[in-house]
Design a protein around this motif. Structure first.
Motif, PDB file in Angstrom:
ATOM      1  N   GLY A   1       6.244   1.261   7.601  1.00 39.60           N
ATOM      2  CA  GLY A   1       6.938   0.267   6.983  1.00 39.60           C
ATOM      3  C   GLY A   1       6.501   0.203   5.346  1.00 39.60           C
ATOM      4  O   GLY A   1       7.432  -0.145   4.487  1.00 39.60           O
ATOM      5  N   GLU A   2       5.515   0.638   4.995  1.00 39.32           N
ATOM      6  CA  GLU A   2       5.203   0.693   3.592  1.00 39.32           C
ATOM      7  C   GLU A   2       6.058   1.758   3.031  1.00 39.32           C
ATOM      8  O   GLU A   2       6.547   1.829   1.765  1.00 39.32           O
ATOM      9  N   ALA A   3       6.057   3.063   3.777  1.00 38.73           N
ATOM     10  CA  ALA A   3       6.925   3.983   3.195  1.00 38.73           C
ATOM     11  C   ALA A   3       8.191   3.810   2.976  1.00 38.73           C
ATOM     12  O   ALA A   3       9.086   3.776   2.141  1.00 38.73           O
TER      13      ALA A   3
ATOM     14  N   HIS B   1      14.928   4.833   4.837  1.00 45.67           N
ATOM     15  CA  HIS B   1      14.208   5.587   5.709  1.00 45.67           C
ATOM     16  C   HIS B   1      14.242   7.188   5.188  1.00 45.67           C
ATOM     17  O   HIS B   1      13.461   7.824   5.455  1.00 45.67           O
ATOM     18  N   SER B   2      15.464   7.666   4.521  1.00 42.47           N
ATOM     19  CA  SER B   2      15.329   9.012   4.150  1.00 42.47           C
ATOM     20  C   SER B   2      14.270   9.129   3.111  1.00 42.47           C
ATOM     21  O   SER B   2      13.344  10.258   3.464  1.00 42.47           O
ATOM     22  N   ILE B   3      14.323   8.467   2.070  1.00 39.31           N
ATOM     23  CA  ILE B   3      13.068   8.675   1.240  1.00 39.31           C
ATOM     24  C   ILE B   3      11.792   8.274   1.753  1.00 39.31           C
ATOM     25  O   ILE B   3      10.806   8.903   1.880  1.00 39.31           O
ATOM     26  N   GLY B   4      11.814   7.394   2.744  1.00 37.34           N
ATOM     27  CA  GLY B   4      10.688   6.629   3.311  1.00 37.34           C
ATOM     28  C   GLY B   4       9.950   7.659   4.485  1.00 37.34           C
ATOM     29  O   GLY B   4       8.681   7.982   4.283  1.00 37.34           O
TER      30      GLY B   4
ATOM     31  N   LEU C   1       2.533  -6.902   7.554  1.00 41.90           N
ATOM     32  CA  LEU C   1       3.336  -6.688   6.716  1.00 41.90           C
ATOM     33  C   LEU C   1       4.434  -5.253   6.704  1.00 41.90           C
ATOM     34  O   LEU C   1       5.395  -5.265   6.417  1.00 41.90           O
ATOM     35  N   ASN C   2       3.575  -4.320   7.527  1.00 39.28           N
ATOM     36  CA  ASN C   2       4.150  -3.237   7.938  1.00 39.28           C
ATOM     37  C   ASN C   2       5.608  -3.677   8.751  1.00 39.28           C
ATOM     38  O   ASN C   2       6.458  -2.787   8.453  1.00 39.28           O
ATOM     39  N   GLY C   3       5.438  -4.538   9.614  1.00 42.51           N
ATOM     40  CA  GLY C   3       6.650  -4.885  10.356  1.00 42.51           C
ATOM     41  C   GLY C   3       7.567  -5.559   9.584  1.00 42.51           C
ATOM     42  O   GLY C   3       8.843  -5.663   9.952  1.00 42.51           O
ATOM     43  N   VAL C   4       7.023  -6.374   8.868  1.00 41.46           N
ATOM     44  CA  VAL C   4       8.078  -7.423   7.980  1.00 41.46           C
ATOM     45  C   VAL C   4       9.083  -6.381   7.209  1.00 41.46           C
ATOM     46  O   VAL C   4      10.254  -6.749   6.872  1.00 41.46           O
TER      47      VAL C   4
ATOM     48  N   PHE D   1       4.219  -5.213  -1.175  1.00 41.10           N
ATOM     49  CA  PHE D   1       3.341  -4.096  -0.964  1.00 41.10           C
ATOM     50  C   PHE D   1       2.807  -3.570  -2.299  1.00 41.10           C
ATOM     51  O   PHE D   1       3.378  -3.738  -3.295  1.00 41.10           O
ATOM     52  N   PRO D   2       1.643  -2.946  -2.072  1.00 40.90           N
ATOM     53  CA  PRO D   2       0.784  -2.527  -3.203  1.00 40.90           C
ATOM     54  C   PRO D   2       1.703  -1.319  -3.477  1.00 40.90           C
ATOM     55  O   PRO D   2       2.508  -0.451  -2.633  1.00 40.90           O
ATOM     56  N   ARG D   3       1.336  -0.782  -4.843  1.00 44.71           N
ATOM     57  CA  ARG D   3       1.853   0.207  -5.402  1.00 44.71           C
ATOM     58  C   ARG D   3       1.410   1.576  -4.661  1.00 44.71           C
ATOM     59  O   ARG D   3       0.261   1.488  -4.874  1.00 44.71           O
TER      60      ARG D   3
END
Ligand code: NAD
Ligand code: ZN
Length: 364
Positions: free
Chosen positions: A256-258, A235-238, A171-174, A292-294
């Motif tokens: 990826g989750e971020a 990616h800025s906020i990530g 999922l991280n890569g997805v 993704f989980p919250r």
């Protein structure tokens, strides 16, 4: 040309690697770099398909981001020197983004640069990290602070390696695949959205398309002067959230989750600034929130997250430059966004509980 390296994908990718070795690395000393997981789970399969690497020496680093470290580089440079590695030596990086970043950086700097090959073994590696010729290590807690642009001789994408990869890592890569679709290719977004992600046979062709999108964007702009910034979507906020999760010892947040949360926020900002209509905003949000989980945030957290965003090398001064969506499959780079808007976007995410979300935007 920078950023312009062959990416071979699919069934015959590893056979091509073997041919390449016979043609271009005859007599060259060969090393395979991996971590304990990739050497254990992926090396046998690699050697089965690539006899030309059976005599190669393997080098193992510890799995995890901590290995993208100067001391680890020092040990690897010393290891190469200890084996009398010369300019003809070839380093094959077998692993996820940690191994390809580390190996790419070590190879590009050892004796001013020896040749290297990437064989990614994670979704993140296949669609992102092993493509585009950027590699870096971390310093003083700052991610990717020291690095180079240097192209591998080739990147060889062999999806069956993913059989042993955990669900969370897939999922991280997805998340990056979703990003590629959103900024560049509506059809890809739709395919990824509908794909049964646990089914590797269904996922493999999508991974190949996603790698190709990254390669295309990089080719247009290897030095990140313009179009490559499309890939910064989310990616800025990530990055701010990634750093925040690290220091607040909250539940760990993978990159990826971020980025997925960052994409929810950036999609909302796209709507807020009038670039994206509400229906599309809702569709993107619904998909990402379901995937993704919250991540639990307090209202007061936005202050620190914004502070951390200011440290990001991609931001200038008090204003942030965002990549925002103008539609599904298209985006605009360098949109100025101020801290107050970022705080609003984070607040929007914070209040999006899965339940509230379903209430407001019923699935059609
Ligand atoms: N250079 C770039 O353009 C770029 C782009 C994106 C990400 N990155 C970097 O990539 C890194 C993250 O990469 P990642 O997400 O691949 O993480 P990773 O390399 O840490 O791999 C994740 C975990 O999966 C294990 N693993 C890898 N392949 C496996 C397999 N086939 N089977 C079982 N286990 C396996 C690894 O040992 C590790 O524990 C970050 O450091 C990030 O900065 C770089
Ligand atoms: Zn990313």
């Amino acid at each position: 040309m920078m950023g312009d390296h062959p990416v071979l994908m699919g069934e015959h990718a590893l056979a091509h690697l073997d041919l390449w070795l016979a043609e271009h690395a005859r007599g060259a000393q060969r090393f395979v770099l991996g971590d304990e997981n990739t050497l254990d789970q992926c090396l046998p399969e690699l050697l089965a398909h690539v006899p030309g690497l059976r005599q190669a020496k393997t080098i193992q680093v510890r799995s995890g981001e901590d290995s993208k470290d100067l001391e680890v580089c020092r040990a690897l440079w010393a290891h190469l020197a200890g084996h009398a590695a010369d300019r003809s030596t070839l380093l094959v990086n077998l692993g996820g983004g940690v191994v390809t970043d580390l190996g790419g950086f070590v190879a590009a700097t050892y004796k001013r640069g020896i040749r290297f090959i990437h064989v990614p073994t994670t979704v993140m590696g296949m669609v992102d990290a092993a493509i585009g010729g950027k590699s870096a290590i971390d310093l003083n807690g700052v991610k990717n602070l020291v690095g180079v642009f240097a192209d591998p001789e080739g990147t060889y994408v062999h999806p069956p390696f993913l059989r042993t990869l955990g669900k969370r890592e897939v999922l991280n890569g997805v998340a990056e695949m979703v990003k590629h679709g959103l900024v560049r290719d509506a059809a890809h977004w739709n395919e990824v959205r509908r794909a049964p992600l646990h089914d590797l046979d269904a996922l493999a062709p999508l991974i190949m398309r996603s790698s190709a999108i990254k390669a295309e964007v990089v080719m247009e702009d290897p030095r990140e002067a313009g179009p490559r910034k499309l890939l910064n979507f989310g990616h800025s906020i990530g990055h701010g959230l990634e750093a925040f999760a690290l220091e607040s010892q909250q539940r760990s947040l993978l990159h990826g989750e971020a980025v997925a949360i960052g994409m929810v926020c950036a999609t909302w900002l796209s709507w807020r600034t009038g670039l994206l209509d509400r229906d599309r905003m809702n569709a993107v949000e619904e998909h990402l929130m379901g995937l993704f989980p919250r991540f639990k945030l307090q209202e007061s957290d936005s202050h620190r997250i914004i502070e951390l965003m200011r440290n990001d090398k991609k931001n200038v001064g008090d204003e942030f430059r965002f990549t925002l969506l103008t539609g599904i499959g298209s985006a605009r780079v360098d949109v100025p966004i101020n801290a107050a808007q970022v705080a609003e976007a984070l607040e929007h995410y914070r209040l999006l509980t899965p339940d509230a979300h379903l209430r407001h935007h019923p699935q059609t």
